[in-house]
Motif scaffolding. Structure first.
Motif, PDB file in Angstrom:
ATOM      1  N   GLY A 166      45.441 -79.292  50.005  1.00  0.00           N
ATOM      2  CA  GLY A 166      45.657 -80.354  49.032  1.00  0.00           C
ATOM      3  C   GLY A 166      44.726 -80.305  47.844  1.00  0.00           C
ATOM      4  N   ASN A 167      44.409 -81.484  47.318  1.00  0.00           N
ATOM      5  CA  ASN A 167      43.528 -81.622  46.154  1.00  0.00           C
ATOM      6  C   ASN A 167      42.178 -82.177  46.600  1.00  0.00           C
ATOM      7  OD1 ASN A 167      45.743 -80.967  44.374  1.00  0.00           O
ATOM      8  ND2 ASN A 167      46.464 -83.081  44.617  1.00  0.00           N
ATOM      9  N   GLN A 168      41.122 -81.728  45.952  1.00  0.00           N
ATOM     10  CA  GLN A 168      39.803 -82.286  46.259  1.00  0.00           C
ATOM     11  C   GLN A 168      39.711 -83.691  45.678  1.00  0.00           C
ATOM     12  OE1 GLN A 168      36.342 -79.879  45.178  1.00  0.00           O
ATOM     13  NE2 GLN A 168      35.105 -81.748  45.016  1.00  0.00           N
ATOM     14  N   VAL A 169      39.284 -84.663  46.512  1.00  0.00           N
ATOM     15  CA  VAL A 169      39.244 -86.060  46.063  1.00  0.00           C
ATOM     16  C   VAL A 169      37.846 -86.668  46.132  1.00  0.00           C
ATOM     17  CG1 VAL A 169      41.653 -86.499  46.656  1.00  0.00           C
ATOM     18  CG2 VAL A 169      39.875 -86.879  48.391  1.00  0.00           C
ATOM     19  N   ASP A 170      36.889 -85.986  46.772  1.00  0.00           N
ATOM     20  CA  ASP A 170      35.549 -86.568  46.862  1.00  0.00           C
ATOM     21  C   ASP A 170      34.564 -85.478  47.264  1.00  0.00           C
ATOM     22  OD1 ASP A 170      33.546 -88.443  46.759  1.00  0.00           O
ATOM     23  OD2 ASP A 170      34.039 -89.389  48.677  1.00  0.00           O
ATOM     24  N   GLU A 171      33.285 -85.718  46.938  1.00  0.00           N
ATOM     25  CA  GLU A 171      32.205 -84.848  47.403  1.00  0.00           C
ATOM     26  C   GLU A 171      30.906 -85.637  47.347  1.00  0.00           C
ATOM     27  OE1 GLU A 171      30.905 -81.563  44.889  1.00  0.00           O
ATOM     28  OE2 GLU A 171      32.202 -82.324  43.277  1.00  0.00           O
ATOM     29  N   GLY A 172      29.917 -85.164  48.071  1.00  0.00           N
ATOM     30  CA  GLY A 172      28.646 -85.870  48.088  1.00  0.00           C
ATOM     31  C   GLY A 172      27.690 -85.242  49.079  1.00  0.00           C
ATOM     32  N   GLU A 173      26.683 -86.042  49.478  1.00  0.00           N
ATOM     33  CA  GLU A 173      25.641 -85.544  50.387  1.00  0.00           C
ATOM     34  C   GLU A 173      25.447 -86.547  51.518  1.00  0.00           C
ATOM     35  OE1 GLU A 173      20.962 -84.860  49.835  1.00  0.00           O
ATOM     36  OE2 GLU A 173      22.197 -83.512  48.601  1.00  0.00           O
ATOM     37  N   ARG A 179      25.943 -81.183  52.535  1.00  0.00           N
ATOM     38  CA  ARG A 179      26.949 -81.464  51.516  1.00  0.00           C
ATOM     39  C   ARG A 179      28.291 -81.724  52.200  1.00  0.00           C
ATOM     40  NH1 ARG A 179      30.014 -77.552  48.034  1.00  0.00           N
ATOM     41  NH2 ARG A 179      30.743 -78.651  46.185  1.00  0.00           N
ATOM     42  N   PHE A 180      29.107 -82.593  51.591  1.00  0.00           N
ATOM     43  CA  PHE A 180      30.463 -82.781  52.103  1.00  0.00           C
ATOM     44  C   PHE A 180      31.464 -82.753  50.966  1.00  0.00           C
ATOM     45  CE2 PHE A 180      29.335 -87.239  51.193  1.00  0.00           C
ATOM     46  CZ  PHE A 180      30.488 -87.701  50.560  1.00  0.00           C
ATOM     47  N   LEU A 181      32.663 -82.296  51.289  1.00  0.00           N
ATOM     48  CA  LEU A 181      33.816 -82.331  50.388  1.00  0.00           C
ATOM     49  C   LEU A 181      34.986 -82.954  51.135  1.00  0.00           C
ATOM     50  CD1 LEU A 181      32.176 -80.211  48.667  1.00  0.00           C
ATOM     51  CD2 LEU A 181      34.381 -79.160  48.135  1.00  0.00           C
ATOM     52  N   VAL A 182      35.813 -83.690  50.400  1.00  0.00           N
ATOM     53  CA  VAL A 182      36.997 -84.314  50.993  1.00  0.00           C
ATOM     54  C   VAL A 182      38.236 -83.802  50.257  1.00  0.00           C
ATOM     55  CG1 VAL A 182      38.190 -86.466  51.526  1.00  0.00           C
ATOM     56  CG2 VAL A 182      35.684 -86.367  51.608  1.00  0.00           C
ATOM     57  N   TRP A 183      39.211 -83.335  51.057  1.00  0.00           N
ATOM     58  CA  TRP A 183      40.471 -82.834  50.521  1.00  0.00           C
ATOM     59  C   TRP A 183      41.608 -83.703  51.039  1.00  0.00           C
ATOM     60  CZ3 TRP A 183      40.639 -78.565  47.242  1.00  0.00           C
ATOM     61  CH2 TRP A 183      39.448 -77.842  47.126  1.00  0.00           C
ATOM     62  N   HIS A 184      42.584 -83.953  50.162  1.00  0.00           N
ATOM     63  CA  HIS A 184      43.724 -84.784  50.544  1.00  0.00           C
ATOM     64  C   HIS A 184      45.019 -84.085  50.151  1.00  0.00           C
ATOM     65  CE1 HIS A 184      46.202 -88.291  51.310  1.00  0.00           C
ATOM     66  NE2 HIS A 184      46.678 -88.238  50.080  1.00  0.00           N
ATOM     67  N   ASP A 185      45.915 -83.969  51.126  1.00  0.00           N
ATOM     68  CA  ASP A 185      47.237 -83.404  50.880  1.00  0.00           C
ATOM     69  C   ASP A 185      48.257 -84.535  50.969  1.00  0.00           C
ATOM     70  OD1 ASP A 185      49.606 -82.034  50.744  1.00  0.00           O
ATOM     71  OD2 ASP A 185      49.238 -80.751  52.482  1.00  0.00           O
TER      72      ASP A 185
END
Length: 877
Positions: A166-173, A179-185
């Protein structure tokens, strides 16, 4: 062999799932030792299910450890759930709830390459068909479609690249400094399309503007040392996107499309939504390290996986019995794409050659099954040539029967009607019928009836009435579980070639044309053509309009007429192949009987005219000059004698080469190029022809050819010419073959995919100590039993090495059986695919057949995976 044998799953037992998952929220905390997976599944009972009080049964793997499970944040005590046979079973649930599971997995110890595993230094996934259950507990079936959100947590210094669908919708620490990344399809999909990648990767970037004006970011990721090898893949991707819009009206739907190259991968590539994961061998390409065939493969596989975005992802299969719904349709689409990008005739010849050699053999063997199987034990065993290649031929026949415009209307209706759904082959057929008005009820038997039909054709010319009658009989041999076959509906594209070499205009059912499409739908049919001005030879199955075997009694002069005059390029190739088969069949019988080989070859006459005609497409000339493969000849034989086949092919090749040496040398010189390498159709064709004629030239007694081979091997600026010359040297009596082979490894030892070519070629080198050399290769630093590409390369060379693999003491068979047993413990999918050479033991001549059977029985006596058990048990049944 296990005491409790694995049970078969049957299509007739299909039932809708008792539960559905509307949203899937996943969190991966990646670590070098243990990865923690937390899933939150927004679930509800399925109103379409008749099992109103069914317990919740989630699929899991033996390598998944459950830490905690909760319903609506209520932690379930052990008394309220149970783990049984790799399933999580909860007896009592609300009708609507959120299920939370925390599991532990160890990707670094996952040698089966399913689920989440490590390849080199990166995490990656492979979830088709049932890999997701090796990540967490889930309804791991294709008809459960859910919207996925994925959070990846990792050490940014070790894993700066973290990707999911999907598309990347968030990131942070995180609080712990990770580190974290959030993907949503946003598009619902089954779990088999889930993907995750994390590693230290480089990328190239580009963009594509869709037909509606949307800008899509394109990114291809590899490890740093391979980043210079993906430009061609990016170009192929953009061509694929443009073609799918123009031909099918299909526009890409996400903001980004990502592709990742992975070294350790069981398959070629995977179409996960928005994040395709590729075997490196199907993505990396440079002129120095990749052959022309490699470039074409990259283009085709990139297209195939991209086209799945609609034919497989947006519309997916209801159950695994419908696998060809997505695979057969998408193979047809990628074949048509490659035809448009290159030569349609050459592409068709290459596809059919593969089909007739490998898929026809599968159809005649113990694993024969319909395109829509009735049952299976392990679904991984049904990613077969029947599902893919024969499935594509079925779609191609629909295209022929309906015509291009009606087929497009049918595909439009199919995508519109079933977007976001998991459907069946019947739904695909119904859309084609509804859009075209053509009745495909009888045609649908192609999906349920196994085996390759045989057409027997007789024709008679009536000079007085200027007519020709064509009688066609169809028969499909019995296959396991299907002793009786019904008549199939198939299109027969055909024309008539007059004895003067001209294509005739004739009348059939009131239509005057040079080419007709006959509808064969009975066990026996007669077709009449009027206005036939002269005696003619039928040109049947043009473009291979149906996947059948054709028996028609044409003599050598009639075949030569088709070879020289047919307007259908595919049938010109077929005529050459049939001429060669006829001559090789005589030679094979002579070899079997210990006679001196002797034949007056009509091929020489046909090949001479082809070699002199500079107006012909060099690629087609190369294909026509290529003798039928040993595998194809084996598929045609009632009793296979591999050494007799090899001896006959060698003799005929030498006879042709010695009689046409001057023409071959002239052709070689004519097709040499000084231009900079380009992977385009014109240059590929010249290189292909040049190397085919060099192969012929190499078996003459011309002392000059050894120097030409060495020079081409050592000075070429591209892998196509370099590897072709090396292969010719290794498979001929070249005095410096060993030296050239060693030099090739020294030159390319840092290029893994090139080293795989070296492994294959080294294993194929004949000699009394061949098996000992192969065993030594397994100890070589370049070989890795954990890497499927390297295993396939080595064993591909072994099975090509006729004196070694088919040695009369059975040592070649025993070596393969030992490897199957060893690999089954670590990678069952790979092990099951290696069983194929042994599974055809019934067709071998008696002494070899007994040796093969003994090795199959030895494998069967082991404690086997479902994958290998199914293939071995069916082979011995």
């Amino acid at each position: 062999m296990k005491e409790a044998q694995p049970a078969a799953i049957h299509l007739k037992d299909y039932q809708v799932p008792p539960f559905l998952i509307d949203k899937t929220e996943l969190t991966f905390d990646l670590d070098e030792s243990v990865t923690i997976v937390t899933s939150r599944l927004h679930m509800r009972r399925n109103p379409a299910s008749k099992k109103a009080n069914a317990p919740l049964v989630l699929d899991g793997g033996e390598d998944v450890r459950l830490v905690a499970v909760a319903i609506d944040d209520y932690q379930l005590p052990p008394a309220e759930y149970r783990l049984d046979d790799n399933q999580l079973i909860i007896t009592a649930t609300p009708d609507l709830f959120v299920l939370t599971c925390e599991t532990l997995i160890e990707p670094q110890n996952n040698t089966r390459l399913e689920g989440l595993y490590r390849s080199s230094s990166m995490f990656c996934t492979q979830c088709e068909a049932e890999g997701f259950r090796h990540i967490t507990y889930y309804l791991d079936r294709p008809d459960v479609m859910s919207v996925f959100t994925t959070k990846i947590i990792a050490d940014a210094n070790v894993y700066p690249t973290m990707l999911a669908n999907g598309n990347q919708v968030d990131e942070g620490e995180t609080e712990e400094g990770k580190r974290f990344l959030v993907w949503h399809d946003p598009f619902p999909k089954p779990a088999y399309l889930f993907a995750l990648v994390a590693g230290n990767l480089n990328k190239i970037e580009d963009t594509f503007t869709t037909m509606s004006g949307k800008n899509v970011a394109l990114e291809i990721f590899t490890e740093s040392h391979n980043i210079d090898k993906v430009d061609y893949a990016m170009d192929s991707l953009k061509r694929s996107m443009k073609w799918d819009e123009e031909v099918y009206g299909r526009e890409y739907d996400l903001d980004i499309f990502m592709v990742v190259a992975v070294d350790d991968f069981n398959m070629g590539a995977m179409e996960n939504k928005g994040l395709n994961i590729f075997n490196s061998s199907c993505l990396l390409a440079t002129p120095e390290t990749t052959t022309d065939d490699g470039f074409l493969r990259v283009e085709a596989v990139v297209a195939h996986e991209y086209f799945h975005n609609w034919s497989g992802n947006r519309v997916t299969c209801r159950d695994w019995f419908q696998l060809s719904l997505k695979e057969g349709f998408t193979v047809f689409r990628d074949q048509m794409f490659s035809s448009d990008m290159n030569s349609p005739t050459v592409k068709r010849v290459e596809d059919v050659s593969f089909l007739r050699t490998a898929q026809f053999a599968e159809d005649a063997g113990p694993m024969a099954h319909p395109v829509r199987p009735a049952s299976f034990i392990e679904i991984s065993n049904f990613y077969t040539l029947t599902i893919y290649e024969k499935g594509a031929e079925i779609v191609r026949m629909i295209h022929t029967l309906l015509g291009e415009d009606a087929f497009r209307k049918g595909s439009d209706l199919y995508f519109e009607r079933h977007d976001g759904q998991a459907v069946t082959c019947d739904d695909f057929i119904r859309a084609m019928e509804d859009a075209s008005g053509v009745d495909l009820k009888q045609f649908s038997r192609w999906y349920s009836q196994a085996g390759t039909p045989v057409l027997s054709v007789a024709f008679e010319y009536n000079e007085a009435e200027t007519s020709l009658t064509l009688t066609v009989k169809q028969m499909t041999p019995a296959t396991p579980g299907q002793p009786t076959k019904l008549a199939l509906h198939m299109p027969i594209r055909m024309g008539l070639i007059g004895k003067d070499g001209q294509e005739l205009t004739t009348q059939h059912q009131g239509v005057a044309a040079k080419e007709h499409v006959l509808h064969l739908n009975q066990l026996s049919q007669t077709f009449e053509f009027k206005g036939v001005s002269q005696a003619a030879v039928p040109s049947l199955l043009r473009g291979f309009s149906a996947p059948v075997k054709l028996n028609i009694d044409l003599d050598a002069q009639e075949l030569l007429l088709l070879l020289s005059s047919d307007t259908d390029g595919f049938n010109r190739w077929c005529a050459a192949q049939q001429l060669a088969v006829n001559e090789l069949s005589v030679l094979i019988e002579q070899a079997k009987n210990g006679e001196t080989l002797n034949i007056e070859s009509h091929l020489v006459e046909g090949f001479a005219s082809i070699l002199k005609d500079e107006n012909l497409d060099p690629a087609m000339v190369a294909l026509i000059l290529t003798l039928p493969s040993a595998s194809y000849l084996a598929e045609l034989a009632d009793s296979i004698d591999p050494k007799a086949i090899a001896k006959a092919r060698k003799f005929l090749k030498e006879q042709i080469a010695n009689q046409l040496k001057a023409e071959l040398v002239t052709c070689y010189e004519r097709n040499k190029m000084s231009d900079a390498y380009l992977p385009n159709a014109e240059q590929m064709a010249k290189r292909q022809l040049k190397n085919v004629v060099l192969g012929y030239w190499s078996v003459t007694h011309d002392t000059a050819v050894a120097k030409v081979i060495s020079e081409q091997c050592l000075t070429s600026d591209n892998m196509t010419d370099e590897f072709a010359a090396l292969s010719i040297a290794v498979n001929s009596e070249h005095s410096e073959a060993d030296k050239l082979l060693a030099g090739f490894y020294d030159k390319w030892s840092n290029e893994s995919l090139v080293v795989n070519k070296w492994l294959m070629l080294s294993a194929s080198q004949e000699g009394s100590d061949a098996l000992a050399k192969i065993k030594t290769l397994m100890e070589h630093p370049a070989f890795d039993l954990k890497n499927p590409n390297k295993v396939r390369s080595l064993l591909g060379g072994l099975t090509q090495n006729v004196p070694c693999f088919h040695h009369q003491d059975g040592s070649g068979y025993a070596f393969l059986a030992d490897l199957i047993i060893e690999l089954d413990k670590r990678n069952p999918q790979l092990a099951s695919r290696l069983c194929t050479p042994l599974s055809r033991w019934r067709k071998m001549e008696a002494s070899l057949s007994a040796l093969m059977k003994a090795e199959l029985e030895r494998v069967q006596a082991q404690d086997l995976s479902k994958d290998v058990y199914e293939v071995i048990s069916k082979s011995l049944a």
